[in-house]
Design a protein around this motif. Structure first.
Motif, PDB file in Angstrom:
ATOM      1  N   VAL A 114      -4.984  -2.708  97.914  1.00 52.62           N
ATOM      2  CA  VAL A 114      -5.385  -1.626  96.995  1.00 52.62           C
ATOM      3  C   VAL A 114      -6.835  -1.226  97.274  1.00 52.62           C
ATOM      4  CG1 VAL A 114      -5.623  -0.904  94.576  1.00 52.62           C
ATOM      5  CG2 VAL A 114      -3.849  -2.539  95.223  1.00 52.62           C
ATOM      6  N   MET A 115      -7.679  -2.254  97.472  1.00 50.15           N
ATOM      7  CA  MET A 115      -9.096  -1.967  97.756  1.00 50.15           C
ATOM      8  C   MET A 115      -9.222  -1.088  98.992  1.00 50.15           C
ATOM      9  SD  MET A 115     -10.636  -5.773  97.026  1.00 50.15           S
ATOM     10  CE  MET A 115     -12.260  -5.436  97.658  1.00 50.15           C
ATOM     11  N   MET A 116      -8.453  -1.454 100.039  1.00 45.37           N
ATOM     12  CA  MET A 116      -8.550  -0.686 101.288  1.00 45.37           C
ATOM     13  C   MET A 116      -8.048   0.742 101.109  1.00 45.37           C
ATOM     14  SD  MET A 116      -8.159  -3.245 104.476  1.00 45.37           S
ATOM     15  CE  MET A 116      -6.526  -3.831 104.167  1.00 45.37           C
ATOM     16  N   ARG A 117      -7.027   0.887 100.256  1.00 43.82           N
ATOM     17  CA  ARG A 117      -6.544   2.254 100.001  1.00 43.82           C
ATOM     18  C   ARG A 117      -7.598   3.094  99.289  1.00 43.82           C
ATOM     19  NH1 ARG A 117      -1.127   3.183  97.340  1.00 43.82           N
ATOM     20  NH2 ARG A 117      -1.855   5.292  97.743  1.00 43.82           N
ATOM     21  N   CYS A 118      -8.410   2.438  98.474  1.00 42.83           N
ATOM     22  CA  CYS A 118      -9.504   3.157  97.790  1.00 42.83           C
ATOM     23  C   CYS A 118     -10.605   3.589  98.759  1.00 42.83           C
ATOM     24  CB  CYS A 118     -10.127   2.286  96.698  1.00 42.83           C
ATOM     25  SG  CYS A 118      -9.007   1.903  95.348  1.00 42.83           S
ATOM     26  N   TRP A 119     -10.626   2.956  99.927  1.00 42.75           N
ATOM     27  CA  TRP A 119     -11.663   3.281 100.923  1.00 42.75           C
ATOM     28  C   TRP A 119     -11.165   4.254 101.976  1.00 42.75           C
ATOM     29  CZ3 TRP A 119     -12.577  -2.629 101.933  1.00 42.75           C
ATOM     30  CH2 TRP A 119     -13.212  -3.204 100.815  1.00 42.75           C
ATOM     31  N   GLU A 120      -9.938   4.775 101.811  1.00 40.77           N
ATOM     32  CA  GLU A 120      -9.403   5.725 102.798  1.00 40.77           C
ATOM     33  C   GLU A 120     -10.393   6.864 103.012  1.00 40.77           C
ATOM     34  OE1 GLU A 120      -6.854   6.088 104.769  1.00 40.77           O
ATOM     35  OE2 GLU A 120      -5.470   4.493 104.149  1.00 40.77           O
ATOM     36  N   PHE A 121     -10.551   7.247 104.255  1.00 34.95           N
ATOM     37  CA  PHE A 121     -11.481   8.339 104.561  1.00 34.95           C
ATOM     38  C   PHE A 121     -11.042   9.638 103.893  1.00 34.95           C
ATOM     39  CE2 PHE A 121     -13.209  11.713 107.251  1.00 34.95           C
ATOM     40  CZ  PHE A 121     -14.554  11.380 107.193  1.00 34.95           C
ATOM     41  N   ASP A 122      -9.734   9.895 103.943  1.00 33.68           N
ATOM     42  CA  ASP A 122      -9.192  11.113 103.354  1.00 33.68           C
ATOM     43  C   ASP A 122      -8.973  10.889 101.852  1.00 33.68           C
ATOM     44  OD1 ASP A 122      -7.772  13.287 102.528  1.00 33.68           O
ATOM     45  OD2 ASP A 122      -6.135  13.061 103.996  1.00 33.68           O
ATOM     46  N   PRO A 123      -9.690  11.624 100.981  1.00 33.06           N
ATOM     47  CA  PRO A 123      -9.568  11.410  99.540  1.00 33.06           C
ATOM     48  C   PRO A 123      -8.129  11.521  99.039  1.00 33.06           C
ATOM     49  CG  PRO A 123     -11.340  12.968 100.005  1.00 33.06           C
ATOM     50  CD  PRO A 123     -10.642  12.703 101.302  1.00 33.06           C
ATOM     51  N   GLU A 124      -7.335  12.367  99.695  1.00 37.11           N
ATOM     52  CA  GLU A 124      -5.934  12.552  99.290  1.00 37.11           C
ATOM     53  C   GLU A 124      -5.124  11.270  99.453  1.00 37.11           C
ATOM     54  OE1 GLU A 124      -4.580  15.176  97.839  1.00 37.11           O
ATOM     55  OE2 GLU A 124      -6.553  16.143  97.852  1.00 37.11           O
ATOM     56  N   MET A 125      -5.577  10.397 100.336  1.00 36.71           N
ATOM     57  CA  MET A 125      -4.848   9.158 100.611  1.00 36.71           C
ATOM     58  C   MET A 125      -5.212   8.048  99.619  1.00 36.71           C
ATOM     59  SD  MET A 125      -3.022   9.810 103.252  1.00 36.71           S
ATOM     60  CE  MET A 125      -2.603   8.241 104.034  1.00 36.71           C
ATOM     61  N   ARG A 126      -6.247   8.274  98.827  1.00 35.53           N
ATOM     62  CA  ARG A 126      -6.663   7.238  97.869  1.00 35.53           C
ATOM     63  C   ARG A 126      -5.783   7.280  96.620  1.00 35.53           C
ATOM     64  NH1 ARG A 126     -12.679   9.426  98.210  1.00 35.53           N
ATOM     65  NH2 ARG A 126     -12.908   9.210 100.459  1.00 35.53           N
ATOM     66  N   PRO A 127      -5.521   6.105  96.026  1.00 31.10           N
ATOM     67  CA  PRO A 127      -4.690   6.096  94.809  1.00 31.10           C
ATOM     68  C   PRO A 127      -5.454   6.699  93.624  1.00 31.10           C
ATOM     69  CG  PRO A 127      -5.554   3.892  95.256  1.00 31.10           C
ATOM     70  CD  PRO A 127      -5.982   4.759  96.411  1.00 31.10           C
ATOM     71  N   ASP A 128      -4.727   7.312  92.695  1.00 32.43           N
ATOM     72  CA  ASP A 128      -5.407   7.732  91.467  1.00 32.43           C
ATOM     73  C   ASP A 128      -5.427   6.544  90.491  1.00 32.43           C
ATOM     74  OD1 ASP A 128      -2.885   7.616  90.365  1.00 32.43           O
ATOM     75  OD2 ASP A 128      -2.602   9.787  90.274  1.00 32.43           O
ATOM     76  N   PHE A 129      -6.074   6.720  89.356  1.00 30.48           N
ATOM     77  CA  PHE A 129      -6.257   5.578  88.452  1.00 30.48           C
ATOM     78  C   PHE A 129      -4.978   5.167  87.734  1.00 30.48           C
ATOM     79  CE2 PHE A 129     -10.695   6.552  89.260  1.00 30.48           C
ATOM     80  CZ  PHE A 129     -11.190   5.278  89.441  1.00 30.48           C
ATOM     81  N   LYS A 130      -4.029   6.097  87.627  1.00 34.88           N
ATOM     82  CA  LYS A 130      -2.738   5.722  87.053  1.00 34.88           C
ATOM     83  C   LYS A 130      -2.052   4.738  88.004  1.00 34.88           C
ATOM     84  CE  LYS A 130       0.914   6.095  84.349  1.00 34.88           C
ATOM     85  NZ  LYS A 130       1.211   4.680  84.160  1.00 34.88           N
ATOM     86  N   HIS A 131      -2.121   5.059  89.292  1.00 33.33           N
ATOM     87  CA  HIS A 131      -1.505   4.195  90.294  1.00 33.33           C
ATOM     88  C   HIS A 131      -2.166   2.811  90.285  1.00 33.33           C
ATOM     89  CE1 HIS A 131       0.690   3.253  93.976  1.00 33.33           C
ATOM     90  NE2 HIS A 131      -0.407   2.636  94.361  1.00 33.33           N
ATOM     91  N   ILE A 132      -3.493   2.802  90.197  1.00 36.79           N
ATOM     92  CA  ILE A 132      -4.219   1.523  90.171  1.00 36.79           C
ATOM     93  C   ILE A 132      -3.795   0.706  88.952  1.00 36.79           C
ATOM     94  CG2 ILE A 132      -6.510   0.447  89.930  1.00 36.79           C
ATOM     95  CD1 ILE A 132      -7.614   2.688  91.699  1.00 36.79           C
ATOM     96  N   GLU A 133      -3.687   1.377  87.823  1.00 35.75           N
ATOM     97  CA  GLU A 133      -3.244   0.668  86.615  1.00 35.75           C
ATOM     98  C   GLU A 133      -1.841   0.090  86.822  1.00 35.75           C
ATOM     99  OE1 GLU A 133      -3.021   2.956  82.948  1.00 35.75           O
ATOM    100  OE2 GLU A 133      -2.021   1.268  81.957  1.00 35.75           O
ATOM    101  N   ASP A 134      -0.938   0.911  87.382  1.00 39.22           N
ATOM    102  CA  ASP A 134       0.438   0.447  87.609  1.00 39.22           C
ATOM    103  C   ASP A 134       0.489  -0.743  88.564  1.00 39.22           C
ATOM    104  OD1 ASP A 134       1.295   2.390  85.922  1.00 39.22           O
ATOM    105  OD2 ASP A 134       1.941   3.794  87.494  1.00 39.22           O
ATOM    106  N   VAL A 135      -0.310  -0.674  89.639  1.00 41.37           N
ATOM    107  CA  VAL A 135      -0.328  -1.777  90.608  1.00 41.37           C
ATOM    108  C   VAL A 135      -0.807  -3.057  89.924  1.00 41.37           C
ATOM    109  CG1 VAL A 135      -1.486  -2.672  92.673  1.00 41.37           C
ATOM    110  CG2 VAL A 135      -0.622  -0.332  92.661  1.00 41.37           C
TER     111      VAL A 135
END
Ligand code: ADE
Length: 256
Positions: free
Chosen positions: A226-247
Motif C-alpha cells: 500500500v505504501m508503495m502504491r502511495c508513492w506511484e509517480f502517476d497520481p492516478e495510480m495512487r489509491p484514494d483514502f476510501k481504498h486505504i481505509e478498505d485495505v
C-alpha cells in the motif's frame, strides 16, 4: 461573520503554549462563560510577522469554514479578526487534550514498543509483531490509521488538499479518537521550521536511491505494498483514502 468571536469572549493562556512554528503559535485558551475544563486552542501568528503570514492564516481559516464538521477533523470554533488591520488574527479550534500523535508515538507508544521488543526479542519475527502490538494496545494503530483515512476522505469530498499530512498534524482527542489539523494553504508558511530543523532521521534520504528506503521494520508485506502504491509517480495510480481505509479494514479484520 457567522464565526466571529469578540476579543472579550475568550482568553488566551499565554503560559500554556501547545505548539509553535516559525511564524505561527498555538496557545491553550478558554471561552467566556465556559468552565475551566472547557479548553480551546488558539492559533495566531507571532508578533510583527509579514503580512503574507497573516493572510496565510486567514486562508487557513477560510478552508476550515469551508470544511464544516467531521469527527476526524479538528473543529473550528470561531475566529477573532477585529485586529486584522493591526496585524493580529486569532483562530479558535477545539482542544485535543492528548496533543499530537507524533509526540504520543515518540513517548507513550515508543516506551510500550521498546518494552515489547525487549521482552520478545528472541522469540518473535517481524511478521508477528503487529499482532503482538494489537493484543497489547487493542489495535490502536489501525484504529488511528482508519480514522485518519476517514478524515482525509472528508477533505477529498470538499476538494481540499491537506498538503502536509503527517503525525505532527494529527491530534489525539482521546486515546481512541484522532483528528487531523493544520490544513489549508497556510501550512507551508506556518510550519516552515518543521522542514528546516526537524530531520529526525540520520539518513541523507534526499541523496539516496529510491530502493534504499526499505520496508519499515514493523510493516508487513501487504502494508508495504500500500505504501508503495502511495508513492506511484502517476497520481492516478495512487489509491484514494476510501481504498486505504478498505485495505486497512480488510488486512486487520477491522470492523466498520
Ligand atoms: N496543538 C496544536 N493544536 C492543538 C489543539 N487543537 N489541541 C491540543 N494541542 C494542540
Amino acid at each position: 461573520q457567522e464565526f466571529e468571536i469578540k476579543w472579550e469572549d475568550f482568553t488566551i493562556l499565554e503560559d500554556q503554549k501547545l505548539g509553535e512554528g516559525a511564524f505561527g503559535i498555538v496557545f491553550k485558551g478558554q471561552l467566556a462563560g465556559h468552565s475551566n475544563t472547557d479548553n480551546i486552542a488558539v492559533k495566531t501568528t507571532k508578533p510583527k510577522v509579514d503580512r503574507s503570514i497573516l493572510l496565510a492564516l486567514m486562508s487557513e481559516l477560510k478552508v476550515m469554514i469551508h470544511l464544516e464538521m467531521h469527527e476526524n477533523i479538528v473543529q473550528l470554533l470561531g475566529a477573532c479578526t477585529e485586529f486584522l488591520r493591526e496585524g493580529r488574527v486569532y483562530v479558535l479550534v477545539e482542544y485535543c487534550p492528548l496533543g499530537s500523535l507524533d509526540l504520543h508515538l515518540r513517548t507513550t507508544v515508543r516506551t510500550k514498543l521498546d518494552n515489547l521488543v525487549s521482552i520478545n526479542e528472541q522469540t518473535i519475527t517481524n511478521q508477528e509483531i503487529p499482532g503482538t502490538i494489537d493484543s497489547l494496545s487493542g489495535n490502536v494503530f489501525v484504529n488511528w490509521a482508519v480514522q485518519i483515512a476517514r478524515g482525509m476522505q472528508h477533505l477529498e469530498s470538499k476538494r481540499v488538499i491537506h498538503g502536509d499530512l503527517a503525525t505532527r498534524n494529527v491530534l489525539l482527542y482521546s486515546e481512541n479518537h484522532v483528528k487531523i489539523t493544520d490544513f489549508g494553504l497556510s501550512r507551508q508558511l506556518l510550519n516552515y521550521d518543521n522542514y528546516v530543523k526537524q530531520s529526525q532521521t540520520k539518513l541523507p534520504w534526499r541523496w539516496l536511491a529510491i530502493e534504499t528506503l526499505s520496508r519499515p521494520k514493523f510493516a508487513s508485506e501487504e502494508i508495504y505494498k500500500v505504501m508503495m502504491r502511495c508513492w506511484e509517480f502517476d497520481p492516478e495510480m495512487r489509491p484514494d483514502f476510501k481504498h486505504i481505509e478498505d485495505v486497512l479494514r480488510t488486512l486487520f479484520q477491522f470492523p466498520s
